[in-house]
Design a protein around this motif. Structure first.
Motif, PDB file in Angstrom:
ATOM      1  N   ARG B 116       0.834  -1.216   0.000  1.00  0.00           N
ATOM      2  CA  ARG B 116       0.000   0.000   0.000  1.00  0.00           C
ATOM      3  C   ARG B 116       0.863   1.259   0.000  1.00  0.00           C
ATOM      4  O   ARG B 116       0.406   2.313  -0.423  1.00  0.00           O
ATOM      5  N   ASP B 117       2.095   1.125   0.496  1.00  0.00           N
ATOM      6  CA  ASP B 117       2.996   2.289   0.556  1.00  0.00           C
ATOM      7  C   ASP B 117       3.797   2.487  -0.724  1.00  0.00           C
ATOM      8  O   ASP B 117       4.657   3.375  -0.771  1.00  0.00           O
ATOM      9  N   THR B 118       3.576   1.672  -1.736  1.00  0.00           N
ATOM     10  CA  THR B 118       4.353   1.849  -2.975  1.00  0.00           C
ATOM     11  C   THR B 118       3.979   3.179  -3.634  1.00  0.00           C
ATOM     12  O   THR B 118       2.902   3.729  -3.384  1.00  0.00           O
ATOM     13  N   THR B 119       4.898   3.685  -4.488  1.00  0.00           N
ATOM     14  CA  THR B 119       4.787   5.039  -5.043  1.00  0.00           C
ATOM     15  C   THR B 119       4.640   5.011  -6.565  1.00  0.00           C
ATOM     16  O   THR B 119       4.658   3.946  -7.184  1.00  0.00           O
ATOM     17  N   VAL B 120       4.508   6.226  -7.110  1.00  0.00           N
ATOM     18  CA  VAL B 120       4.501   6.381  -8.567  1.00  0.00           C
ATOM     19  C   VAL B 120       5.850   5.929  -9.143  1.00  0.00           C
ATOM     20  O   VAL B 120       5.905   5.291 -10.198  1.00  0.00           O
ATOM     21  N   ASN B 121       6.934   6.235  -8.444  1.00  0.00           N
ATOM     22  CA  ASN B 121       8.251   5.780  -8.918  1.00  0.00           C
ATOM     23  C   ASN B 121       8.326   4.258  -9.005  1.00  0.00           C
ATOM     24  O   ASN B 121       8.931   3.705  -9.923  1.00  0.00           O
ATOM     25  N   ASP B 122       7.735   3.586  -8.028  1.00  0.00           N
ATOM     26  CA  ASP B 122       7.678   2.117  -8.090  1.00  0.00           C
ATOM     27  C   ASP B 122       6.946   1.673  -9.353  1.00  0.00           C
ATOM     28  O   ASP B 122       7.370   0.738 -10.035  1.00  0.00           O
ATOM     29  N   ALA B 123       5.841   2.361  -9.648  1.00  0.00           N
ATOM     30  CA  ALA B 123       5.055   2.017 -10.836  1.00  0.00           C
ATOM     31  C   ALA B 123       5.878   2.207 -12.108  1.00  0.00           C
ATOM     32  O   ALA B 123       5.862   1.356 -13.004  1.00  0.00           O
ATOM     33  N   VAL B 124       6.622   3.314 -12.159  1.00  0.00           N
ATOM     34  CA  VAL B 124       7.450   3.599 -13.344  1.00  0.00           C
ATOM     35  C   VAL B 124       8.525   2.521 -13.517  1.00  0.00           C
ATOM     36  O   VAL B 124       8.714   1.975 -14.610  1.00  0.00           O
ATOM     37  N   ASP B 125       9.220   2.202 -12.429  1.00  0.00           N
ATOM     38  CA  ASP B 125      10.262   1.163 -12.505  1.00  0.00           C
ATOM     39  C   ASP B 125       9.670  -0.201 -12.863  1.00  0.00           C
ATOM     40  O   ASP B 125      10.254  -0.958 -13.635  1.00  0.00           O
ATOM     41  N   MET B 165      -1.478  -2.524  -9.664  1.00  0.00           N
ATOM     42  CA  MET B 165      -1.820  -3.907  -9.308  1.00  0.00           C
ATOM     43  C   MET B 165      -3.328  -4.036  -9.084  1.00  0.00           C
ATOM     44  O   MET B 165      -3.936  -5.046  -9.453  1.00  0.00           O
ATOM     45  N   GLU B 166      -3.922  -3.002  -8.507  1.00  0.00           N
ATOM     46  CA  GLU B 166      -5.369  -3.022  -8.277  1.00  0.00           C
ATOM     47  C   GLU B 166      -6.117  -3.061  -9.625  1.00  0.00           C
ATOM     48  O   GLU B 166      -7.055  -3.847  -9.809  1.00  0.00           O
ATOM     49  N   ILE B 167      -5.664  -2.229 -10.558  1.00  0.00           N
ATOM     50  CA  ILE B 167      -6.275  -2.222 -11.893  1.00  0.00           C
ATOM     51  C   ILE B 167      -6.111  -3.597 -12.555  1.00  0.00           C
ATOM     52  O   ILE B 167      -7.029  -4.113 -13.187  1.00  0.00           O
ATOM     53  N   SER B 168      -4.899  -4.181 -12.380  1.00  0.00           N
ATOM     54  CA  SER B 168      -4.590  -5.454 -13.050  1.00  0.00           C
ATOM     55  C   SER B 168      -5.218  -6.655 -12.357  1.00  0.00           C
ATOM     56  O   SER B 168      -5.246  -7.756 -12.918  1.00  0.00           O
ATOM     57  N   SER B 169      -5.694  -6.451 -11.133  1.00  0.00           N
ATOM     58  CA  SER B 169      -6.052  -7.605 -10.299  1.00  0.00           C
ATOM     59  C   SER B 169      -7.209  -8.439 -10.857  1.00  0.00           C
ATOM     60  O   SER B 169      -7.305  -9.634 -10.561  1.00  0.00           O
ATOM     61  N   ASN B 171      -7.540  -9.285 -13.923  1.00  0.00           N
ATOM     62  CA  ASN B 171      -7.025 -10.145 -15.005  1.00  0.00           C
ATOM     63  C   ASN B 171      -5.738 -10.872 -14.654  1.00  0.00           C
ATOM     64  O   ASN B 171      -5.171 -11.560 -15.503  1.00  0.00           O
ATOM     65  N   ASP B 172      -5.239 -10.676 -13.445  1.00  0.00           N
ATOM     66  CA  ASP B 172      -3.902 -11.204 -13.124  1.00  0.00           C
ATOM     67  C   ASP B 172      -3.881 -11.679 -11.681  1.00  0.00           C
ATOM     68  O   ASP B 172      -4.022 -10.874 -10.749  1.00  0.00           O
ATOM     69  N   MET B 173      -3.724 -12.977 -11.495  1.00  0.00           N
ATOM     70  CA  MET B 173      -3.805 -13.531 -10.147  1.00  0.00           C
ATOM     71  C   MET B 173      -2.614 -13.139  -9.270  1.00  0.00           C
ATOM     72  O   MET B 173      -2.717 -13.170  -8.031  1.00  0.00           O
ATOM     73  N   VAL B 174      -1.481 -12.778  -9.887  1.00  0.00           N
ATOM     74  CA  VAL B 174      -0.344 -12.293  -9.101  1.00  0.00           C
ATOM     75  C   VAL B 174      -0.659 -10.897  -8.566  1.00  0.00           C
ATOM     76  O   VAL B 174      -0.514 -10.621  -7.369  1.00  0.00           O
ATOM     77  N   ALA B 175      -1.132 -10.020  -9.449  1.00  0.00           N
ATOM     78  CA  ALA B 175      -1.525  -8.660  -9.026  1.00  0.00           C
ATOM     79  C   ALA B 175      -2.612  -8.735  -7.949  1.00  0.00           C
ATOM     80  O   ALA B 175      -2.608  -7.964  -6.985  1.00  0.00           O
ATOM     81  N   LYS B 176      -3.512  -9.691  -8.107  1.00  0.00           N
ATOM     82  CA  LYS B 176      -4.616  -9.847  -7.154  1.00  0.00           C
ATOM     83  C   LYS B 176      -4.111 -10.106  -5.727  1.00  0.00           C
ATOM     84  O   LYS B 176      -4.758  -9.714  -4.746  1.00  0.00           O
ATOM     85  N   GLU B 177      -2.963 -10.758  -5.627  1.00  0.00           N
ATOM     86  CA  GLU B 177      -2.400 -11.027  -4.299  1.00  0.00           C
ATOM     87  C   GLU B 177      -2.097  -9.738  -3.535  1.00  0.00           C
ATOM     88  O   GLU B 177      -2.193  -9.697  -2.306  1.00  0.00           O
ATOM     89  N   TRP B 178      -1.716  -8.692  -4.278  1.00  0.00           N
ATOM     90  CA  TRP B 178      -1.433  -7.408  -3.619  1.00  0.00           C
ATOM     91  C   TRP B 178      -2.708  -6.830  -3.004  1.00  0.00           C
ATOM     92  O   TRP B 178      -2.665  -6.129  -2.004  1.00  0.00           O
ATOM     93  N   VAL B 179      -3.838  -7.108  -3.649  1.00  0.00           N
ATOM     94  CA  VAL B 179      -5.105  -6.501  -3.242  1.00  0.00           C
ATOM     95  C   VAL B 179      -5.791  -7.347  -2.164  1.00  0.00           C
ATOM     96  O   VAL B 179      -6.457  -6.818  -1.270  1.00  0.00           O
TER      97      VAL B 179
END
Lengths: 282, 282
Positions: B116-125, B165-169, B171-179
């Motif tokens: 939850r604390d990830t940033t825009v920079n994390d998204a870019v990387d 990850m929330e947007i991807s969740s 369609n993507d079971m890995v992203a879903k784990e974040w949510v």
């Protein structure tokens, strides 16, 4: 010195060499990805390889050879339940790891200097580590490694770890590498690199192992059984080389007869490490 | 905090989790110790696991999640020739590694806070890393990851990696784990620990993988083919669970049809990591 040859890089090459060796299949008689023993399984070797990473990294910048073997032996058994899976490999890897810190141009010469510079303390630590695995093997003919009096004797006689390896070299092909300038380790490394040019990594590993097996009787088999059994295994390997027997037939025979050429596997690990440092592609 | 849970220990658990996952056999459809693909082999996964050790160690004390995924992706392909073998696993492992630095008592809660604390920079990387593997997959439906304009868009919209990850969740079971608070990762970890009490490590891994496969359609299959193929695979896994088909039959079928449930394997890696931190014995 290549910019890559820093401790984290060298340590990963050492761990990877252990993992690739045990993965190579069929590697007749020894544990591989498709062959477990009753008391040791493939995953034990993989976990043991990964578990000693910090000791491999430490070896690049400090620690005596004997001390490192003792530390690696202790760490190894924390990560899995198959015993001290890589004792012989440590004897070869630690001098080579230290030598690699000066680059690959004079790896052999540097490794020779490093083993010649070992001390009585290295010998004492080595025996402490060895005494923990000795229950699985016959006693050394030269020194009883199970009691403190033998450690006293080491100190009194002023024997270095190099001296111990020299004494052991006639009965132990791993110890012999210390005396002959790691000749078979480097030969294995060259063979793996050469075979990888035209074949798979697995084939390069397995075929080099077979060549070593055909070349000399494995001294681990001599210790576990006797010289006759080691010569028998060598003759079977020659039969495979000369296409009178298939690799799978040899494999099945050695597993059934519980003949594991463990020292030859140690040489392969050192050969893979040298090959990785020299650019072996996975 | 257990005295063992220092960076070198946690990093070794992460590397070992990757090595044990790919070793588990038969793990129908995916690469394992007995199954290679044409362009990626078992040894590539082993070398990739060992190669990222320093990034796993760094993750314990620093580096953003996106930056770590980018670094691991770059390091991974230096050690082998099979591509970015563990991209999905990194997405799960790095938050769990950081969480492990606070001990295992609140691993799940800490991992949730970290993502939850990830940033825009994390998204870019993350997108920089993803763009390098995207050639192997269909495009994301939500963002075109192949050009710089999408990175600009990320920044303009102020999307964090968690948002992505929330947007991807869906369609993507890995992203879903974040949510969903790494729900299936922890479930897999518990299942592996439980099955290991009475069975081999390999069986614990393979049977947990089969359960996951029977539970939900694998989204890697959806992306590579379509939802129908993913449901077909799920039904076959249920058939094996209900003993209408053997594990080997399922395995042969999926390899022949080139169906690889890659995201389920990523969950297994995270599950093995959690289990190792919780005392799983090799």
């Amino acid at each position: 010195m290549s910019p890559n040859l820093d401790p984290p890089y060298i340590a990963r090459c050492a761990v990877l060499a252990m993992a690739l060796e045990v993965s190579g299949t069929p590697k007749p008689g020894n544990i591989d990805r498709d062959h477990d023993y009753v008391d040791t399984k493939y995953e034990d070797f993989i976990a043991a390889a990964i578990g000693v990473f910090p000791v491999m990294e430490k070896a690049c910048t400090g620690g005596g050879i004997g001390e490192l073997i003792l530390e690696a032996s202790d760490e190894c058994v924390k990560w899995q339940s198959g015993g001290n899976t890589h004792f012989g490999a440590y004897i070869l890897l630690f001098p080579l790891i230290k030598a690699a810190m000066s680059g690959t141009d004079h790896l052999k010469e540097n490794a020779i200097d490093i083993v010649r510079d070992t001390t009585v303390n290295d010998a004492v630590d080595f025996y402490k580590a060895f005494s923990k695995v000795a229950v699985r093997m016959k006693d050394s003919e030269d020194l009883d490694v199970r009691d403190d009096s033998s450690l006293e004797e080491l100190r009194e006689r002023g024997l270095t770890m190099y001296d111990i390896m020299e004494i052991s070299s006639k009965n132990d092909m791993v110890a012999k590498e210390w005396v002959n300038g790691f000749a078979r380790c480097f030969k294995a490394g060259r063979s793996i690199l050469e075979k990888r040019k035209t074949g798979s990594l697995n084939d390069a590993t397995v075929l080099t192992y077979l060549e070593l097996l055909a070349e000399e009787p494995d001294t681990f088999i001599v210790k576990k059984y006797d010289l006759e059994k080691a010569h028998y295994t060598q003759r079977l390997a020659i039969d495979v080389m000369d296409r009178r027997m298939t690799l799978n037939e040899l494999s099945n025979r050695l597993y059934m007869e519980k003949i594991n050429p463990g020292s030859t596997a140690d040489i392969i690990i050192a050969g893979l490490f040298i090959a990785l440092l020299s650019g072996l592609k996975v």
